[in-house]
Write an enzyme that holds these catalytic residues in place. Structure first.
Site, PDB file in Angstrom:
ATOM      1  N   GLU A 214     -23.577  39.431  39.476  1.00 48.14           N
ATOM      2  CA  GLU A 214     -24.058  38.659  40.636  1.00 48.14           C
ATOM      3  C   GLU A 214     -22.950  38.023  41.475  1.00 48.14           C
ATOM      4  O   GLU A 214     -23.051  36.863  41.868  1.00 48.14           O
ATOM      5  CB  GLU A 214     -25.025  37.566  40.159  1.00 48.14           C
ATOM      6  CG  GLU A 214     -26.243  38.129  39.453  1.00 48.14           C
ATOM      7  CD  GLU A 214     -27.139  37.054  38.832  1.00 48.14           C
ATOM      8  OE1 GLU A 214     -26.886  35.865  39.057  1.00 48.14           O
ATOM      9  OE2 GLU A 214     -28.078  37.430  38.100  1.00 48.14           O
ATOM     10  N   GLU A 322     -32.566  44.865  34.030  1.00 49.43           N
ATOM     11  CA  GLU A 322     -33.379  43.679  33.705  1.00 49.43           C
ATOM     12  C   GLU A 322     -34.782  43.826  34.284  1.00 49.43           C
ATOM     13  O   GLU A 322     -35.286  42.940  34.967  1.00 49.43           O
ATOM     14  CB  GLU A 322     -32.702  42.420  34.270  1.00 49.43           C
ATOM     15  CG  GLU A 322     -31.282  42.232  33.779  1.00 49.43           C
ATOM     16  CD  GLU A 322     -30.600  40.977  34.328  1.00 49.43           C
ATOM     17  OE1 GLU A 322     -31.293  40.074  34.825  1.00 49.43           O
ATOM     18  OE2 GLU A 322     -29.354  40.913  34.241  1.00 49.43           O
TER      19      GLU A 322
HETATM   20  O1  9MR Z   1     -33.402  35.430  30.739  1.00 48.20           O
HETATM   21  C1  9MR Z   1     -32.355  34.493  30.808  1.00 48.20           C
HETATM   22  C2  9MR Z   1     -32.915  33.104  30.590  1.00 48.20           C
HETATM   23  O2  9MR Z   1     -33.349  32.972  29.246  1.00 48.20           O
HETATM   24  C3  9MR Z   1     -31.868  32.067  30.896  1.00 48.20           C
HETATM   25  O3  9MR Z   1     -32.455  30.783  30.825  1.00 48.20           O
HETATM   26  C4  9MR Z   1     -31.309  32.303  32.282  1.00 48.20           C
HETATM   27  C5  9MR Z   1     -30.251  31.282  32.604  1.00 48.20           C
HETATM   28  O4  9MR Z   1     -29.404  31.668  33.618  1.00 48.20           O
HETATM   29  O5  9MR Z   1     -30.757  33.619  32.352  1.00 48.20           O
HETATM   30  C6  9MR Z   1     -31.725  34.593  32.183  1.00 48.20           C
HETATM   31  O6  9MR Z   1     -31.169  35.878  32.367  1.00 48.20           O
HETATM   32  C7  9MR Z   1     -30.656  36.159  33.654  1.00 48.20           C
HETATM   33  C8  9MR Z   1     -29.598  37.219  33.483  1.00 48.20           C
HETATM   34  O7  9MR Z   1     -28.627  36.804  32.590  1.00 48.20           O
HETATM   35  C9  9MR Z   1     -28.961  37.583  34.818  1.00 48.20           C
HETATM   36  N1  9MR Z   1     -29.946  37.949  35.792  1.00 48.20           N
HETATM   37  C10 9MR Z   1     -31.042  37.024  35.958  1.00 48.20           C
HETATM   38  C11 9MR Z   1     -31.706  36.745  34.604  1.00 48.20           C
HETATM   39  C12 9MR Z   1     -32.900  35.859  34.801  1.00 48.20           C
HETATM   40  O8  9MR Z   1     -32.530  34.620  35.306  1.00 48.20           O
END
Ligand code: 9MR
Length: 410
Positions: A214, A322
């Protein structure tokens, strides 16, 4: 005879009407999104009442098949997992049977790996050699190995879930920021230590790394579309991404793929390709990960397929890293629309792979069951977990290409 023909004709007319009304609803998908956060929000959703009922036959032969079998000649099927599922056989049995790739949902992010107290206590020795620890993934790595599940590592460098203290002189939260030179050394050290330790402890198990996550957000005013609200950008500068990939290539074993990963790729395809150009020219990147946090009202063609085709044409491998497909409300009609969207997505991507248009390596679902999803209010996944049971949703049948789920988008 005539009566029979008349009957056939009226059945035909009904079918024509259904098809016509279905195609009339198409196109609502592309209504604009906002790009705040990581998820795509739509302004228009199809009307659930337009969805015809599609009952599942019983017994359904699909029930004895698995996702990884269905797509074995096309791409891996992955799942993102939090720590804590091991020991629950109802979960691990399904994970073992359905998936051949896994991602740690949070446990391989910098905030889970870096150790603040040890970094601070070890100064000056730790100044450019931060202390890391990967113990929390030990049992999962064993589980993955024992069950032939390859691991995609998410993520080495990200503006989020990376502690602010990592960027300061004394590893304290409010400390003075280090110089660009020092931060480049910390970046090199972090990538070297993590990649080396992973290979030492779990040889051959990680098949790809999200090296940077990102980093591109064209709305923030950087000339090359880089995200500016990132400590990596602030302390090192816009070229931090080139260095990250350079170090990752230096230390990752041959054959392990290096990915750039991002959300809403279809809204910034050109900028992503432009920003990655020097990294590609240096031979330091293999693929682009498209996150795929979409909703039932997104068009698969526009939101997923088009950028994947473009990335492939530019010479990259592609993964959907994802995937989750949100619904606004958990009605039967919406759950059916979701199943259809999963079916269409997997179908289109597989066809494009077979036609040589998308060089896709894996589709990862971002979580196992709805109530553990980061988007739990939108029930976006393939399973529900209720009263100790893991229940396959219609979405699972859609992803499985079950004929009882219509392969059309509304
Ligand atoms: O699914 C993840 C969630 O449990 C966390 O709280 C969150 C915190 O940033 O991150 C989520 O995963 C993210 C991923 O690492 C990157 N793309 C977006 C995902 C959803 O926020």
């Amino acid at each position: 005879m005539l009566r029979k023909f008349g009957k056939k004709l009226s059945v035909f007319m009904v079918l024509v009407l259904v098809v016509a009304s279905l195609s009339a609803c198409k196109g609502g998908d592309d209504k604009k999104n906002n790009s705040t956060g990581n998820e795509i929000t739509e302004t228009v959703t199809p009307s659930p009442t337009e969805v015809p009922a599609t009952p599942t036959p019983s017994p359904n032969p699909i029930d004895d098949m698995t996702l990884k079998e269905v797509y074995k000649d096309d791409f891996r099927i992955g799942v993102a997992l939090p720590i804590g599922y091991l020991g629950k056989t109802v979960l691990t049995d399904e994970i073992k049977s359905q998936f051949n790739s896994m991602t740690f949902e949070n446990s391989t992010k910098p905030d889970a790996i870096l150790r603040q107290a040890a970094c601070a206590a070890g100064l000056p020795g730790t100044y450019t050699e931060p202390v890391i620890n990967l113990d929390s993934i030990e049992s999962y790595m064993k589980f993955a190995k024992d069950n032939d599940i390859a691991v995609r590592f998410h993520t080495l460098v990200w503006h989020s879930q990376t502690p602010t203290w990592f960027f300061t002189e004394d590893y304290s939260v409010g400390g003075t920021k280090v110089s660009r030179e020092v931060m480049l050394k910390r970046l090199e050290s972090y990538i070297r230590q993590v990649v080396t330790l992973v290979e030492e402890k779990y040889p051959g198990q990680v098949y790809c790394y999200d090296v940077v996550n990102e980093a591109i957000d064209p709305g923030q005013g950087d000339a090359n579309g880089m995200r500016k609200n990132s400590l990596w950008y602030e302390v090192i500068g816009p070229d931090f991404m080139e260095y990250a990939f350079k170090y990752a290539r230096q230390y990752a074993p041959e054959g392990v793929d290096l990915y750039y990963n991002d959300y809403n790729c279809y809204l910034k395809t050109t900028q992503i390709l432009k920003a990655l150009e020097p990294i590609k020219e240096a031979g330091n990147i293999d693929g682009i990960g498209m996150q795929g946090h979409i909703s039932i009202s997104n068009s698969v063609e526009r939101a997923i397929k088009a950028p994947a085709v473009e990335f492939t044409a530019a010479g990259y491998k592609v993964q959907i890293t994802e995937l989750d497909i949100g619904i606004s409300e958990e009605s039967d009609a919406n759950l059916e629309l979701q199943a259809m969207k999963y079916r269409v997505l997997f179908k289109k991507i597989r066809e494009a792979k077979q036609e040589g248009k998308i060089n896709i390596d894996c589709i990862t679902i971002w979580g196992l069951y709805d109530s553990a999803s980061w988007r739990q209010d939108e029930s976006p996944l393939l399973y529900q977990y209720r009263a100790g049971k893991l229940i396959r949703k219609r979405a699972w049948y859609g992803a499985m290409q079950d004929p009882s789920v219509k392969a059309i988008e509304l």
